[in-house]
Design a protein around this motif. Structure first.
Motif, PDB file in Angstrom:
ATOM      1  N   GLU A 125       0.844  -1.191   0.000  1.00 32.53           N
ATOM      2  CA  GLU A 125       0.000   0.000   0.000  1.00 32.53           C
ATOM      3  C   GLU A 125       0.883   1.245   0.000  1.00 32.53           C
ATOM      4  OE1 GLU A 125      -3.052   2.355   3.005  1.00 32.53           O
ATOM      5  OE2 GLU A 125      -2.801   0.179   3.209  1.00 32.53           O
ATOM      6  N   LEU A 126       0.547   2.215  -0.831  1.00 28.48           N
ATOM      7  CA  LEU A 126       1.333   3.438  -0.963  1.00 28.48           C
ATOM      8  C   LEU A 126       0.676   4.591  -0.219  1.00 28.48           C
ATOM      9  CD1 LEU A 126       2.128   3.158  -4.776  1.00 28.48           C
ATOM     10  CD2 LEU A 126       3.489   2.342  -2.853  1.00 28.48           C
ATOM     11  N   ALA A 127       1.484   5.560   0.170  1.00 34.13           N
ATOM     12  CA  ALA A 127       0.946   6.744   0.837  1.00 34.13           C
ATOM     13  C   ALA A 127       0.123   7.583  -0.138  1.00 34.13           C
ATOM     14  CB  ALA A 127       2.091   7.577   1.421  1.00 34.13           C
ATOM     15  N   LYS A 128       0.425   7.449  -1.427  1.00 35.09           N
ATOM     16  CA  LYS A 128      -0.316   8.176  -2.454  1.00 35.09           C
ATOM     17  C   LYS A 128      -1.783   7.745  -2.461  1.00 35.09           C
ATOM     18  CE  LYS A 128      -1.191  10.207  -6.482  1.00 35.09           C
ATOM     19  NZ  LYS A 128      -1.524  11.626  -6.522  1.00 35.09           N
ATOM     20  N   ARG A 129      -2.676   8.704  -2.594  1.00 34.16           N
ATOM     21  CA  ARG A 129      -4.098   8.428  -2.688  1.00 34.16           C
ATOM     22  C   ARG A 129      -4.613   8.818  -4.071  1.00 34.16           C
ATOM     23  NH1 ARG A 129      -3.009   5.565   0.595  1.00 34.16           N
ATOM     24  NH2 ARG A 129      -3.714   5.379   2.748  1.00 34.16           N
ATOM     25  N   PRO A 130      -5.727   8.186  -4.524  1.00 33.70           N
ATOM     26  CA  PRO A 130      -6.235   8.472  -5.861  1.00 33.70           C
ATOM     27  C   PRO A 130      -6.425   9.974  -6.098  1.00 33.70           C
ATOM     28  CG  PRO A 130      -7.379   6.609  -4.924  1.00 33.70           C
ATOM     29  CD  PRO A 130      -6.534   7.189  -3.823  1.00 33.70           C
TER      30      PRO A 130
END
Length: 266
Positions: free
Chosen positions: A230-235
């Motif tokens: 899971e990445l810290a980046k969000r959609p």
């Protein structure tokens, strides 16, 4: 044809022209092996001849790529004329496709196109070999030979001049460099064009993705039988990310699980 009047062989645009492929028919023109003078990337150059029923009237530059998993093909237009016409683009692609089809059983063409970029040293030596065989070119060729000999002998000469302390320091630096070159266990591919759009997380793992059981201590999460980070980046997610329930993920490489103990407990 216009190109026959302006091009007399050798370099054509940003390409060094190599050998010509024979016995491929004359209706398309002349097909050559080539390489990009800047990157060394292998290429094909098609020069339409008098019998060809089409020649370029507009200047386009496109990049075509394919991806196996998930399967898709992209056409990226890097340059197009302001008044460009799509039939002209289609005719250009048809000509290139026909040229590749003529060479699909040619082992030399396959080796050329799949051999990867040519190194800078090999490109430089190729230019030396292409120097005109004239008296005017002899001083240039002689200078190139001296420079090539110096490039071979200088490392040995400079090594003899180094003091023991300098050699020891160089050895330590080489050890640190080797450690810095250790391959990472998992990599995310950020090559331009690697994927077209952020893709929805698939219902089952990719063929080269690590599968459950996953390793929570390494940050892995199990979704649909596959292991993900899971990445810290969000959609909106980046181009090579999978999007799932408002979060961005990248798949874990199957190779990173090879030889790992199969423990499920965090």
């Amino acid at each position: 044809m216009a190109d026959e009047k302006t091009w007399k062989g050798g370099r054509l645009g940003p390409f060094n022209i190599g050998r010509r492929y024979r016995n491929v028919g004359v209706d398309l023109g002349r097909i050559y092996a080539a390489e990009n003078v800047h990157s060394g990337a292998p290429a094909l150059v098609v020069v339409p001849g008098a019998r060809a029923d089409w020649e370029p009237k507009e200047s386009w530059r496109v990049c075509v790529s394919s991806h196996a998993e998930p399967p898709y093909v992209t056409l990226v237009v890097e340059h197009a004329p302001a008044s460009g016409r799509l039939p002209e683009l289609a005719d250009m692609l048809d000509l290139v496709t026909s040229a590749v089809e003529r060479l699909e059983k040619n082992d030399e063409a396959r080796a050329h196109l799949t051999g990867g970029p040519v190194g800078a040293w090999k490109r430089w030596m190729g230019r030396v070999r292409r120097l005109p065989r004239s008296r005017r070119a002899l001083p240039v060729a002689g200078l190139a030979a001296v420079l090539a000999l110096g490039a071979v002998l200088w490392p040995r000469f400079s090594e003899d001049l180094e003091s023991p302390k300098e050699k020891e320091s160089a050895s330590d630096g080489a050890t640190e460099q080797a450690a810095a070159q250790t391959m990472a266990p998992v990599l995310a591919d950020t090559t331009p064009g690697a994927t077209a759009i952020a893709y929805p997380l698939p219902a089952k793992p990719f063929s080269d993705q690590a599968k459950a059981p996953c390793y929570p201590k390494k940050g892995e999460v199990e979704i649909n039988g596959g292991c993900w980070l899971e990445l810290a980046k969000r959609p909106p997610c980046y181009d090579d990310h999978a999007e799932y329930q408002g979060k961005c993920y990248v798949p874990v490489s199957a190779r990173s699980h090879q030889g790992e103990p199969r423990s499920l407990q965090p």
